[in-house]
Write a protein that holds these residues in place. Sequence first.
Motif, PDB file in Angstrom:
ATOM      1  N   ALA A 298       1.004  -1.231  -0.120  1.00  0.00           N
ATOM      2  CA  ALA A 298       0.338   0.008  -0.148  1.00  0.00           C
ATOM      3  C   ALA A 298       0.809   1.024  -0.018  1.00  0.00           C
ATOM      4  O   ALA A 298       1.940   1.124   0.593  1.00  0.00           O
ATOM      5  CB  ALA A 298      -0.962  -0.097   0.904  1.00  0.00           C
ATOM      6  N   HIS A 299       0.528   2.368  -0.552  1.00  0.00           N
ATOM      7  CA  HIS A 299       1.077   3.512  -0.850  1.00  0.00           C
ATOM      8  C   HIS A 299       1.147   4.195   0.582  1.00  0.00           C
ATOM      9  O   HIS A 299       0.431   5.377   0.402  1.00  0.00           O
ATOM     10  CB  HIS A 299       0.774   4.220  -2.058  1.00  0.00           C
ATOM     11  CG  HIS A 299       1.717   5.224  -2.566  1.00  0.00           C
ATOM     12  ND1 HIS A 299       3.110   5.261  -2.438  1.00  0.00           N
ATOM     13  CD2 HIS A 299       1.614   6.627  -3.014  1.00  0.00           C
ATOM     14  CE1 HIS A 299       3.694   6.276  -2.746  1.00  0.00           C
ATOM     15  NE2 HIS A 299       2.844   7.009  -2.794  1.00  0.00           N
ATOM     16  N   ALA A 303       5.451   1.404   4.787  1.00  0.00           N
ATOM     17  CA  ALA A 303       5.100   0.065   4.552  1.00  0.00           C
ATOM     18  C   ALA A 303       6.217  -0.790   4.030  1.00  0.00           C
ATOM     19  O   ALA A 303       6.118  -1.920   4.472  1.00  0.00           O
ATOM     20  CB  ALA A 303       4.096   0.801   3.126  1.00  0.00           C
ATOM     21  N   SER A 330      -4.433  -0.025  -8.473  1.00  0.00           N
ATOM     22  CA  SER A 330      -4.570   0.047  -6.992  1.00  0.00           C
ATOM     23  C   SER A 330      -3.176   0.126  -6.495  1.00  0.00           C
ATOM     24  O   SER A 330      -3.238   0.307  -5.110  1.00  0.00           O
ATOM     25  CB  SER A 330      -5.700  -1.076  -6.410  1.00  0.00           C
ATOM     26  OG  SER A 330      -6.707  -0.965  -6.984  1.00  0.00           O
ATOM     27  N   TRP A 331      -2.062  -0.211  -7.170  1.00  0.00           N
ATOM     28  CA  TRP A 331      -0.967  -0.436  -6.512  1.00  0.00           C
ATOM     29  C   TRP A 331       0.076   0.641  -7.497  1.00  0.00           C
ATOM     30  O   TRP A 331       0.015   0.965  -8.536  1.00  0.00           O
ATOM     31  CB  TRP A 331      -0.316  -2.015  -6.758  1.00  0.00           C
ATOM     32  CG  TRP A 331      -1.174  -2.817  -6.315  1.00  0.00           C
ATOM     33  CD1 TRP A 331      -2.245  -2.778  -5.200  1.00  0.00           C
ATOM     34  CD2 TRP A 331      -1.260  -4.299  -6.528  1.00  0.00           C
ATOM     35  NE1 TRP A 331      -2.933  -3.975  -5.042  1.00  0.00           N
ATOM     36  CE2 TRP A 331      -2.166  -4.824  -5.972  1.00  0.00           C
ATOM     37  CE3 TRP A 331      -0.405  -4.873  -7.642  1.00  0.00           C
ATOM     38  CZ2 TRP A 331      -2.709  -6.210  -5.806  1.00  0.00           C
ATOM     39  CZ3 TRP A 331      -0.699  -6.431  -7.506  1.00  0.00           C
ATOM     40  CH2 TRP A 331      -1.672  -6.953  -6.786  1.00  0.00           C
ATOM     41  N   LEU A 360       0.108  -6.418  -0.252  1.00  0.00           N
ATOM     42  CA  LEU A 360      -1.254  -6.450  -1.267  1.00  0.00           C
ATOM     43  C   LEU A 360      -0.955  -7.677  -2.163  1.00  0.00           C
ATOM     44  O   LEU A 360      -1.965  -8.082  -2.443  1.00  0.00           O
ATOM     45  CB  LEU A 360      -1.406  -5.261  -1.881  1.00  0.00           C
ATOM     46  CG  LEU A 360      -1.670  -3.889  -1.289  1.00  0.00           C
ATOM     47  CD1 LEU A 360      -1.523  -2.782  -2.332  1.00  0.00           C
ATOM     48  CD2 LEU A 360      -2.722  -3.823  -0.395  1.00  0.00           C
TER      49      LEU A 360
END
Length: 375
Positions: A298-299, A303, A330-331, A360
């Motif tokens: 996740a950004h 992380a 989404s990534w 993820l």
Amino acid sequence: MAKNDTVGNEQDANCTMGTNICDIRQLIDDVDNTILELINRRLNLAKKIGELKKDTGNQVVDSTRESEILKRLTARNKGPLNPNVLHHIFIDIIAAARAIQASQRVAYLGPEATFTHLAATSQFGYSVTYVPQPSIREIFSEVEKGACDYGVVPVENSVEGSVRHTLDLFFESDLFICAERYQPVSYDLLAQEVSLGVIQTVYAHSSALNQCRAWLNQYLPQAELKECSSSAFAVEQAKKQKAAAAIAGVGAAALFGLEAAASKIEDFSRPPTRFLVIGKERVRPSGKDKTSLMFALAHVPGALASALAPITQASINLLKIESRPTRHESWSHFFFIDLEGHIADGSIQQAMDMIRPHALYLKNLGSYPMLGQGV
């Protein structure tokens, strides 16, 4: 006087020398005969192993076993045999053993004489069928659909174009890394004769010409330089013309039956290119292995630190980390890491279990024998 008579007279003259060359040559012939018998004996034993592998469903190529053989023989070698020569001899013997067990097809980034091709022959020898491909994607595709058993792809420091595409394709593919190989990025001047004085024309790919221009200006200032579409085409021209030479990677001379008139003619040295052997099988532990993982995070702040913490806690040596932008909406990035150890090791399995909640996406790309850059 006939040529055979001349040869016979030379041999007679040698036999009268105090060192008794004829007796020594007879001993060499006896040793050669023994070597031939032992190689054929080894191949017959390999054939029996191949039959057992077929019955049990095991793969023909066992990179762990091959690595163990080379390490053991290198340790036993007392000289004067050069370790690199030993390596090449037994790579070919092992390749011949594989060919007896089953025919092998290996895809590589072509055409012939590329550094990828030379890395492939260093890994598999000359007893397999090599299938050149126009792109890295095609190499993955040929192996995935079973048209080829293995593929050889560049992954670091390549002079043949971007290698980041190799990493991207692992996201789409179910193939594993089966082995790694380091190929020196160095050039030889290949010709029919070793004398530079007879060379009037030099054929080479544009990238090779650019990397060897200073050497050419110093040692062959009068030669005509001709750009070619590939190193393979350049070599073919040198084979046709006695006054011509070609620039190709170190090791190509033996591949094409030419002489190295000069070696390491590049203007600046570069680190070896790392290549990966890709296939469908997982490789068993060798005792000194490397495991490659890819994951997406996740950004959010911290992380990456959270994902890497389990590796530090397990005292696993992190050999490399690299990030790549991802096309997944989404990534933001994929991360690729190399760890010291095998996926079968409890410490790496535990670390992966601890990384998984932070990721993820997490994928094991394979475990394989770890090589130094000189291998």
